[in-house]
Design a protein around this motif. Structure first.
Motif, PDB file in Angstrom:
ATOM      1  N   PRO A  15       5.682   7.958  51.588  1.00 54.80           N
ATOM      2  CA  PRO A  15       5.200   8.089  50.200  1.00 54.80           C
ATOM      3  C   PRO A  15       5.095   9.545  49.740  1.00 54.80           C
ATOM      4  O   PRO A  15       5.395   9.860  48.587  1.00 54.80           O
ATOM      5  N   GLU A  16       4.703  10.451  50.656  1.00 55.90           N
ATOM      6  CA  GLU A  16       4.612  11.869  50.295  1.00 55.90           C
ATOM      7  C   GLU A  16       5.997  12.423  49.958  1.00 55.90           C
ATOM      8  O   GLU A  16       6.159  13.153  48.973  1.00 55.90           O
ATOM      9  N   HIS A  17       6.985  12.078  50.765  1.00 53.80           N
ATOM     10  CA  HIS A  17       8.347  12.552  50.526  1.00 53.80           C
ATOM     11  C   HIS A  17       8.938  11.926  49.266  1.00 53.80           C
ATOM     12  O   HIS A  17       9.705  12.585  48.544  1.00 53.80           O
ATOM     13  N   GLN A  18       8.593  10.685  48.991  1.00 57.08           N
ATOM     14  CA  GLN A  18       9.083  10.052  47.766  1.00 57.08           C
ATOM     15  C   GLN A  18       8.570  10.787  46.534  1.00 57.08           C
ATOM     16  O   GLN A  18       9.319  11.034  45.591  1.00 57.08           O
ATOM     17  N   LYS A  19       7.296  11.156  46.545  1.00 57.28           N
ATOM     18  CA  LYS A  19       6.732  11.895  45.416  1.00 57.28           C
ATOM     19  C   LYS A  19       7.437  13.245  45.257  1.00 57.28           C
ATOM     20  O   LYS A  19       7.750  13.673  44.146  1.00 57.28           O
ATOM     21  N   LEU A  20       7.681  13.921  46.377  1.00 58.62           N
ATOM     22  CA  LEU A  20       8.313  15.237  46.341  1.00 58.62           C
ATOM     23  C   LEU A  20       9.726  15.162  45.784  1.00 58.62           C
ATOM     24  O   LEU A  20      10.112  15.946  44.914  1.00 58.62           O
ATOM     25  N   PHE A  21      10.497  14.200  46.257  1.00 60.38           N
ATOM     26  CA  PHE A  21      11.898  14.137  45.873  1.00 60.38           C
ATOM     27  C   PHE A  21      12.125  13.457  44.519  1.00 60.38           C
ATOM     28  O   PHE A  21      13.180  13.611  43.923  1.00 60.38           O
ATOM     29  N   GLN A  22      11.147  12.703  44.013  1.00 63.05           N
ATOM     30  CA  GLN A  22      11.332  12.020  42.734  1.00 63.05           C
ATOM     31  C   GLN A  22      10.755  12.774  41.549  1.00 63.05           C
ATOM     32  O   GLN A  22      11.007  12.404  40.409  1.00 63.05           O
ATOM     33  N   GLU A  23       9.995  13.846  41.788  1.00 68.43           N
ATOM     34  CA  GLU A  23       9.444  14.575  40.645  1.00 68.43           C
ATOM     35  C   GLU A  23      10.554  15.333  39.926  1.00 68.43           C
ATOM     36  O   GLU A  23      11.514  15.804  40.526  1.00 68.43           O
ATOM     37  N   ASP A  24      10.422  15.401  38.618  1.00 66.64           N
ATOM     38  CA  ASP A  24      11.453  16.001  37.773  1.00 66.64           C
ATOM     39  C   ASP A  24      11.134  17.479  37.570  1.00 66.64           C
ATOM     40  O   ASP A  24      10.396  17.861  36.685  1.00 66.64           O
TER      41      ASP A  24
END
Length: 82
Positions: free
Chosen positions: A29-38
């Motif tokens: 979940p931490e990596h998803q937030k990092l890679f999905q932020e614009d």
């Protein structure tokens, strides 16, 4: 079978069943937030300074290799001097 009986205990211990797996912290979940932020960065550079350094190093190595291969082709196309 005799070999197994004659084998030292340490060897049998290393060949035996592995230790139970450890519980690891789920960081997806931490990596998803990092890679999905614009933030305007391409995905291959969102990991930070290390990703940027690896990207630029890879680009440099590919460029040097391309230049060297073109130089080698140019050298091979010229006639040999006797």
């Amino acid at each position: 079978m005799r070999l197994l009986r004659a084998a030292p205990r340490g060897l049998l211990r290393t060949l035996g069943p592995a230790a139970p797996p450890r519980r690891l912290h789920n960081r997806v979940p931490e990596h998803q937030k990092l890679f999905q932020e614009d933030n305007g960065l391409p995905v291959h550079l969102k990991g930070g300074a290390m990703d940027s350094a690896l990207y630029h190093l890879t680009t440099l190595i590919c460029s040097v290799g391309t230049c060297y291969s073109l130089w080698s082709l140019a050298q091979a196309s010229r006639p040999k001097k006797n």
